[in-house]
Each structure stands twice: as structure tokens, then as C-alpha cells.
Scaffold this motif. Structure first.
Motif, PDB file in Angstrom:
ATOM      1  N   SER A  50       0.846  -1.187   0.000  1.00 43.17           N
ATOM      2  CA  SER A  50       0.000   0.000   0.000  1.00 43.17           C
ATOM      3  C   SER A  50       0.884   1.241   0.000  1.00 43.17           C
ATOM      4  N   LEU A  51       0.329   2.344  -0.481  1.00 43.65           N
ATOM      5  CA  LEU A  51       1.107   3.582  -0.502  1.00 43.65           C
ATOM      6  C   LEU A  51       1.502   4.016   0.899  1.00 43.65           C
ATOM      7  N   SER A  52       0.618   3.792   1.868  1.00 47.05           N
ATOM      8  CA  SER A  52       0.955   4.175   3.242  1.00 47.05           C
ATOM      9  C   SER A  52       2.150   3.383   3.744  1.00 47.05           C
ATOM     10  N   GLN A  53       2.223   2.096   3.370  1.00 45.73           N
ATOM     11  CA  GLN A  53       3.369   1.273   3.769  1.00 45.73           C
ATOM     12  C   GLN A  53       4.639   1.773   3.088  1.00 45.73           C
ATOM     13  N   VAL A  54       4.531   2.119   1.795  1.00 48.06           N
ATOM     14  CA  VAL A  54       5.688   2.622   1.063  1.00 48.06           C
ATOM     15  C   VAL A  54       6.203   3.913   1.687  1.00 48.06           C
ATOM     16  N   LEU A  55       5.272   4.845   1.992  1.00 45.57           N
ATOM     17  CA  LEU A  55       5.673   6.131   2.558  1.00 45.57           C
ATOM     18  C   LEU A  55       6.263   5.952   3.953  1.00 45.57           C
ATOM     19  N   HIS A  56       5.672   5.054   4.740  1.00 50.51           N
ATOM     20  CA  HIS A  56       6.167   4.844   6.103  1.00 50.51           C
ATOM     21  C   HIS A  56       7.572   4.254   6.091  1.00 50.51           C
ATOM     22  N   VAL A  57       7.756   3.167   5.319  1.00 55.34           N
ATOM     23  CA  VAL A  57       9.061   2.506   5.292  1.00 55.34           C
ATOM     24  C   VAL A  57      10.107   3.415   4.663  1.00 55.34           C
ATOM     25  N   GLY A  58       9.735   4.059   3.537  1.00 55.18           N
ATOM     26  CA  GLY A  58      10.683   4.948   2.882  1.00 55.18           C
ATOM     27  C   GLY A  58      11.073   6.120   3.748  1.00 55.18           C
ATOM     28  N   GLY A  59      10.100   6.723   4.425  1.00 49.59           N
ATOM     29  CA  GLY A  59      10.403   7.870   5.287  1.00 49.59           C
ATOM     30  C   GLY A  59      11.226   7.492   6.487  1.00 49.59           C
ATOM     31  N   SER A  60      10.887   6.361   7.117  1.00 50.53           N
ATOM     32  CA  SER A  60      11.630   5.958   8.312  1.00 50.53           C
ATOM     33  C   SER A  60      13.065   5.541   8.004  1.00 50.53           C
ATOM     34  N   SER A  61      13.326   5.197   6.741  1.00 47.92           N
ATOM     35  CA  SER A  61      14.681   4.760   6.375  1.00 47.92           C
ATOM     36  C   SER A  61      15.607   5.929   6.043  1.00 47.92           C
ATOM     37  N   LEU A  62      15.069   7.148   5.923  1.00 44.96           N
ATOM     38  CA  LEU A  62      15.874   8.274   5.462  1.00 44.96           C
ATOM     39  C   LEU A  62      17.112   8.544   6.327  1.00 44.96           C
ATOM     40  N   PRO A  63      17.019   8.569   7.668  1.00 43.50           N
ATOM     41  CA  PRO A  63      18.240   8.841   8.453  1.00 43.50           C
ATOM     42  C   PRO A  63      19.356   7.839   8.189  1.00 43.50           C
ATOM     43  N   VAL A  64      19.003   6.543   8.143  1.00 42.45           N
ATOM     44  CA  VAL A  64      20.013   5.510   7.891  1.00 42.45           C
ATOM     45  C   VAL A  64      20.533   5.618   6.465  1.00 42.45           C
ATOM     46  N   MET A  65      19.621   5.824   5.526  1.00 38.33           N
ATOM     47  CA  MET A  65      20.002   5.873   4.117  1.00 38.33           C
ATOM     48  C   MET A  65      20.899   7.074   3.815  1.00 38.33           C
ATOM     49  N   LEU A  66      20.503   8.247   4.277  1.00 38.41           N
ATOM     50  CA  LEU A  66      21.291   9.443   4.001  1.00 38.41           C
ATOM     51  C   LEU A  66      22.631   9.406   4.731  1.00 38.41           C
ATOM     52  N   GLY A  67      22.630   8.889   5.961  1.00 39.30           N
ATOM     53  CA  GLY A  67      23.875   8.803   6.723  1.00 39.30           C
ATOM     54  C   GLY A  67      24.868   7.861   6.074  1.00 39.30           C
ATOM     55  N   SER A  68      24.390   6.685   5.634  1.00 37.57           N
ATOM     56  CA  SER A  68      25.308   5.725   5.001  1.00 37.57           C
ATOM     57  C   SER A  68      25.789   6.235   3.642  1.00 37.57           C
ATOM     58  N   LEU A  69      24.928   6.954   2.917  1.00 37.85           N
ATOM     59  CA  LEU A  69      25.343   7.521   1.629  1.00 37.85           C
ATOM     60  C   LEU A  69      26.423   8.587   1.819  1.00 37.85           C
ATOM     61  N   ALA A  70      26.215   9.470   2.796  1.00 37.23           N
ATOM     62  CA  ALA A  70      27.220  10.510   3.059  1.00 37.23           C
ATOM     63  C   ALA A  70      28.546   9.892   3.476  1.00 37.23           C
ATOM     64  N   ALA A  71      28.487   8.863   4.330  1.00 37.21           N
ATOM     65  CA  ALA A  71      29.716   8.197   4.757  1.00 37.21           C
ATOM     66  C   ALA A  71      30.434   7.559   3.575  1.00 37.21           C
ATOM     67  N   CYS A  72      29.679   6.972   2.665  1.00 39.38           N
ATOM     68  CA  CYS A  72      30.269   6.307   1.497  1.00 39.38           C
ATOM     69  C   CYS A  72      30.958   7.312   0.574  1.00 39.38           C
ATOM     70  N   LEU A  73      30.279   8.427   0.263  1.00 39.35           N
ATOM     71  CA  LEU A  73      30.858   9.411  -0.651  1.00 39.35           C
ATOM     72  C   LEU A  73      32.104  10.065  -0.061  1.00 39.35           C
ATOM     73  N   LEU A  74      32.063  10.342   1.247  1.00 36.24           N
ATOM     74  CA  LEU A  74      33.238  10.920   1.903  1.00 36.24           C
ATOM     75  C   LEU A  74      34.405   9.931   1.909  1.00 36.24           C
ATOM     76  N   ALA A  75      34.092   8.666   2.218  1.00 31.66           N
ATOM     77  CA  ALA A  75      35.145   7.639   2.239  1.00 31.66           C
ATOM     78  C   ALA A  75      35.724   7.418   0.846  1.00 31.66           C
ATOM     79  N   ALA A  76      34.868   7.486  -0.179  1.00 25.90           N
ATOM     80  CA  ALA A  76      35.360   7.312  -1.548  1.00 25.90           C
ATOM     81  C   ALA A  76      36.390   8.386  -1.888  1.00 25.90           C
TER      82      ALA A  76
END
Length: 372
Positions: free
Chosen positions: A114-140
């Protein structure tokens, strides 16, 4: 014979008579036109081979649920490619199976959410996702410089590891003007650690006692290509697949800001070096069509347009299509290219793989992700 001299010294060339310099070659147009014409059904052999491998993989996956069909498909495909490289006539079908079929399979997964499930899971993952992406680009940037990996190559490996594997590499390549050899190195490196993730990550999940939702977040933020995300999550358990796919699709959207940022940096360098080419970036083309299809399928399911009785069949179909795609990925593996990649890009890829994985786990723990 007569002597001619150029910058490299004297060389011999055959004497030419009074006639035309060279005999007129036969007109190549008919042969070229015949070679250029697409052969009707030329995709059938490659797709048939991928289907056969997928059927065998599904049968093995039923007997070995720990592996599952998708993981088995990758392994079988790589083994077949190692024993005998698929003939060129199989390439069109393998390409069809490896990308469009995979994307259709991923889009079908949306019909079970459902869209509500997509929005909930996607939104709740943002801190982990953005943090790991920033760490990866800096490490690269930092580790790549220390290892002596060139700027474009480390950018490609960083984007591929931090965002979405080969898709991110393909999107970044025209923005920074990377050479084809660098693209091949980056894709080979990313693929190697995709395969490693399929084997290692389920073991890590069981070691930490992750529930399926937590492992789905881990897989979605730490694994590169969508095919590998699905394979890793399927190997862990059916409950992890939905969350992993949603997180991975949300992470895919990061292609847009990263490419726009790289375009700005490239444009700044181009202004300081007028001879350097710069490619225009069209943000609309950076959004994968299957992401839109996934969201539309989820919207249709939310609106009650997808009967609940159809969910099991759609799920089986999507898993089978993904298994076919992974069979093609395995069959298309260029082991020679992997050997030619060399140690430094591989070492950078390994470092970034560890950075993304550990930062994902650390951020989940920091934000109360349920790690025991």
C-alpha cells in the motif's frame, strides 16, 4: 620500394604506379545493411537459456530455502559462464532478461503493498540511508585519494556503492565524462561485492538476530544493485523483501541530487578549463521508469484495484521474473574483466562496502532499529 620519412624515422612503402592509388573496394553497403538489420526473434535463444537456468534455480531453491531461487540463479549463471562463455548470439536475450524483466518483476512487487506502507518505510529509512550515503561518498574521496585511484573512477565506485550500483554508475558517467574503461572497472568492482553481499549479509543478519523488517532496512541501504537487494532479502526470508525493495527504491532517488551536484562541480571545472567538455543533465531522465511503475502499482493496490486473491500469484510471478533476471546477470558475468580490474579499485570497493555496511548497522542501532 621507396623510402618515406616521418617522425618515427624511415619506413618502406610499396611503389605506386601511374594508375589509381588503391583498387576500388567492393561496395560494403549491402553487407553492412544486412548486418545492421535486427534479426527477428534474436532475443529468444538468450532468454530461453536464462529461463532454463531460472527453472533449475527455483527447483534447487525449494529444496534449499536458505539459498532460495534468486541466489541460486546467480550462482548457477556464474558457474555456467565460467565453464563456457555464452555465445554472442545469446547477448540480446540475456540483456532483455537482465534488465527489463528484472524491472517488471520489481514493479509487480508494488502491487502487493500500500502507498501508506511505502511512505512509512521509505520515510523511516531516510536517516540511515542518508547517513550511510554521506559516509560512502566521503570515504570514496578520502580513501580513494590515499589509494591513488583516479578522481572519476573513485566517483563512479562511490556512487555505485552508495546509491544503486550499475544504475548509478550509468547515470553519473555522462555527467562527469568518465572513460569507458573506468566504467568497466567500476561495474566489475560493484558486481563483485554484490555477489559477496548475497553470501555474507544473511549470515550477518542472523548473527545480530535481526527481524525481517530490520534486515530489510539493512539490505536496502547497504547492498548495491536492486537484483542483489532482492536476492539478499529473499535469502533471509520473505518478510524482508518488501521493506528491502521500498528502501532500495527510495535510495535510488538519490541519483538525482548526486548527479545534479556532480554536474555543478563539473561545470565549475569546465569554466576554469574552457577546453573541458560538460554534459547537460536532465533530471527527469534520472528517475527509473520502474520506480514510477512500482508506485503506480502500490497506488492501484491501495485503491482496491488489485484483488487480495491475486497477491500470492503476483508475488510468485515477480520472484520468478527476478530469478530469470539474476540468471541472466550470472550468465553475463565477465570473469576476465573482473581479473583485469586490478587491486586498487577492488580495495577501494571493499573499503566502501565495509563503510556502508557498518554505518548502516551503526545508524540503525543509534536510531533504535531493533538490533540486539
Amino acid at each position: 620500394m621507396r623510402k618515406e620519412t616521418d617522425a618515427r624515422g624511415p619506413r618502406s612503402t610499396p611503389d605506386r604506379g601511374p594508375g589509381p592509388a588503391d583498387p576500388a573496394p567492393a561496395d560494403p553497403a549491402p553487407a553492412a545493411a544486412a548486418a545492421a538489420r535486427p534479426v527477428r526473434g534474436s532475443w529468444i535463444p538468450g532468454l530461453a537459456v536464462a529461463l532454463v537456468v531460472a527453472v533449475v534455480a527455483m527447483a534447487v531453491g525449494e529444496r534449499l530455502p536458505v539459498l532460495g531461487g534468486p541466489v541460486t540463479a546467480v550462482i548457477l549463471g556464474v558457474l555456467v559462464a565460467a565453464v563456457r562463455r555464452p555465445a554472442p548470439r545469446l547477448t540480446p536475450g540475456l540483456r532483455l532478461a537482465g534488465k527489463p524483466v528484472l524491472q517488471i518483476g520489481v514493479a509487480l512487487l508494488g502491487a502487493q503493498l500500500s502507498l501508506s506502507q511505502v511512505l512509512h518505510v521509505g520515510g523511516s529509512s531516510l536517516p540511515v540511508m542518508l547517513g550511510s550515503l554521506a559516509a560512502c561518498l566521503l570515504a570514496a574521496r578520502v580513501i580513494g585519494r590515499r589509494l591513488g585511484v583516479g578522481g572519476d573512477l573513485r566517483t563512479l565506485i562511490g556512487a555505485g556503492t552508495g546509491i544503486c550500483g550499475a544504475s548509478a554508475i550509468a547515470a553519473v558517467t555522462p555527467v562527469i565524462g568518465a572513460a569507458s574503461a573506468q566504467v568497466a572497472y567500476a561495474i566489475s568492482t560493484i558486481f563483485l561485492f554484490n555477489i559477496a553481499a548475497v553470501v555474507v549479509f544473511p549470515l550477518v543478519g542472523h548473527l545480530f538476530g535481526m527481524d525481517p523488517q530490520v534486515f530489510g532496512l539493512f539490505a536496502g541501504t547497504a547492498v548495491n544493485d536492486m537484483s542483489s537487494v532482492v536476492a539478499v532479502a529473499t535469502a533471509y526470508g520473505p518478510g524482508a523483501v518488501d521493506d528491502a525493495v521500498v528502501v532500495k527504491l527510495t535510495r535510488t532517488l538519490m541519483i538525482i541530487p548526486v548527479c545534479l551536484g556532480l554536474a555543478l562541480l563539473t561545470g565549475r571545472r569546465a569554466r576554469s578549463m574552457p577546453s573541458a567538455p560538460s554534459a547537460p543533465v536532465r533530471s527527469a531522465g534520472l528517475v527509473p521508469w520502474f520506480l514510477v511503475a512500482f508506485l503506480l502499482a502500490a497506488a492501484a493496490n491501495s485503491a482496491g484495484l488489485v484483488p487480495a486473491a491475486a497477491h500470492p500469484g503476483l508475488k510468485e510471478l515477480s520472484v520468478f521474473l527476478i530469478t530469470v533476471a539474476l540468471s541472466a546477470v550470472g550468465l553475463s558475468t565477465d570473469l576476465t574483466a573482473l581479473r583485469r580490474t586490478g587491486p586498487r579499485p577492488l580495495l577501494l570497493g571493499a573499503c566502501l562496502w565495509v563503510v556502508v555496511s557498518s554505518s548502516s548497522l551503526a545508524l540503525q542501532y543509534a536510531f533504535g532499529g531493533g538490533l540486539s
